[in-house]
Design an enzyme around this catalytic site. Structure first.
Site, PDB file in Angstrom:
ATOM      1  N   SER A   1      33.953  44.384  27.408  1.00  0.00           N
ATOM      2  CA  SER A   1      34.715  45.614  27.259  1.00  0.00           C
ATOM      3  C   SER A   1      34.178  46.438  26.087  1.00  0.00           C
ATOM      4  CB  SER A   1      36.202  45.284  27.119  1.00  0.00           C
ATOM      5  OG  SER A   1      37.007  46.433  27.330  1.00  0.00           O
TER       6      SER A   1
ATOM      7  N   ASP B   1      38.046  48.653  38.459  1.00  0.00           N
ATOM      8  CA  ASP B   1      38.577  48.424  37.112  1.00  0.00           C
ATOM      9  C   ASP B   1      39.658  49.462  36.812  1.00  0.00           C
ATOM     10  OD1 ASP B   1      38.930  48.458  34.250  1.00  0.00           O
ATOM     11  OD2 ASP B   1      36.996  47.460  34.024  1.00  0.00           O
TER      12      ASP B   1
ATOM     13  N   HIS C   1      39.587  44.454  35.439  1.00  0.00           N
ATOM     14  CA  HIS C   1      38.984  44.518  34.114  1.00  0.00           C
ATOM     15  C   HIS C   1      38.887  43.110  33.546  1.00  0.00           C
ATOM     16  CE1 HIS C   1      37.778  46.588  30.436  1.00  0.00           C
ATOM     17  NE2 HIS C   1      38.478  45.686  29.764  1.00  0.00           N
TER      18      HIS C   1
END
Length: 323
Positions: free
Chosen positions: A144, A268, A297
């Protein structure tokens, strides 16, 4: 390793859809931490120190060190980080989990904080690693926000020769677009969760803050306002828009001159698919992609294995490139 050589991702019941894929990590019990592990404190030029955890495989296999970097409000103990570390260590990779400046586990030894593009801290941390750890080179893996940091670092061109390549998973390549997306009505719960985590992290005991900064943190009603009122001025950016523009990895991809892999799910819920669709990936000669239609995600809970698809792909790509 061609993108079409990666296994196909198929959702595993009952984790259907982007949201169940995303939240599974917090709905089920946390994975068991690895046994042992060594604590390292890596000195920054200003005196702050970043906490890191080193785990080695039971039988050294001569593989490069993997430096694994968490996402927004994360740490070495984040579920997705622990799962990735466990899988890589079991496959013979030594793994160092780096806690960014001011994250929960680095806060006791650091007064400052991280941001999405603070690559100078990553460079300083790498310089602090003992020679015996890095003599076979280093592969970076970022999750991320950590993925944005890693790709920006790789694209800046000034990285140390010991860095062989990098993997970025579920990365908000365009920070402005990701900021807008997380504040969409469908992401209300995610947004509240992340904003609360950001405030708690920023205000944790040991942080060096002025009264004006504390007020800015407390008054922020959105992640954009948090970045605009606190993060941007803290690091000398004009505003959130300037911070996002100057630190988004999408602007650094053409500078990546060593092997890199971008792993992403097009559903996502935190990152707009249009960002990934708008990039001319074939023109980036050193950057490969493993893009799945689903996975959420940092989810990727797929059929055929209890190991996350992104971890299977990461390990396979690292083995192909660096062993």
């Amino acid at each position: 390793m061609r993108s079409d050589a990666f296994p196909i991702f198929e959702e595993r019941a009952p984790w259907w859809g982007p949201d169940l894929q995303t939240v599974r990590n917090i709905l089920l019990p946390k994975p068991k931490e690895l046994d042992g592990g060594a604590r390292l404190l890596l000195a920054m030029p200003d005196g702050d120190r970043l906490a890191a955890r080193l785990d080695r495989p039971a039988e050294p296999g001569g593989r490069p060190l993997v430096v694994l970097i968490h996402g927004l409000t994360g740490t070495e103990a984040s579920v997705n980080v622990v799962r990735t570390a466990r899988h890589l260590v079991s496959g013979g990779w030594p793994v160092l989990r780096l806690n960014l400046r001011g994250s929960a586990l680095s806060r006791p030894t650091s007064k400052g904080r991280y941001h999405a593009g603070k690559t100078e801290d990553l460079a300083a941390a790498l310089r602090q690693l003992p020679d015996e750890l890095v003599r076979r080179g280093v592969a970076l893996v970022g999750h991320s926000l950590g993925g944005n940091l890693v790709l920006k670092f790789m694209g800046e061109g000034g990285h140390d020769a010991l860095v062989l390549g990098a993997v970025a998973v579920s990365t908000p390549l365009d920070l402005a677009a990701a900021s807008q997306r997380i504040e969409a009505p469908r992401n209300l719960i995610y947004h509240h969760y992340l904003l609360a985590g950001l405030k708690s992290e920023a205000l944790a005991p040991g942080a060096e803050l002025t009264s004006a900064q504390r007020s800015a943190i407390a008054s922020a009603r959105s992640i954009y306002e948090f970045d605009d009122r606190f993060v941007a001025p803290c690091f000398g950016f004009r505003d959130a828009a300037d911070y996002y523009e100057r630190n988004s990895a999408v602007g650094f991809l053409r500078g990546v001159d060593r092997p890199a892999l971008v792993i992403h799910a097009m559903d996502d819920p935190w990152i707009p698919a249009a960002v990934y669709e708008g990039i001319d990936w074939p023109s980036l000669k050193t950057v490969e992609t493993a893009v799945a239609p689903g996975g959420g995600h940092l989810g990727f809970h797929g059929r055929g294995s209890p190991i996350g698809w992104h971890d299977l792909v990461t390990a396979a790509w690292l083995a192909c490139k660096f062993t």
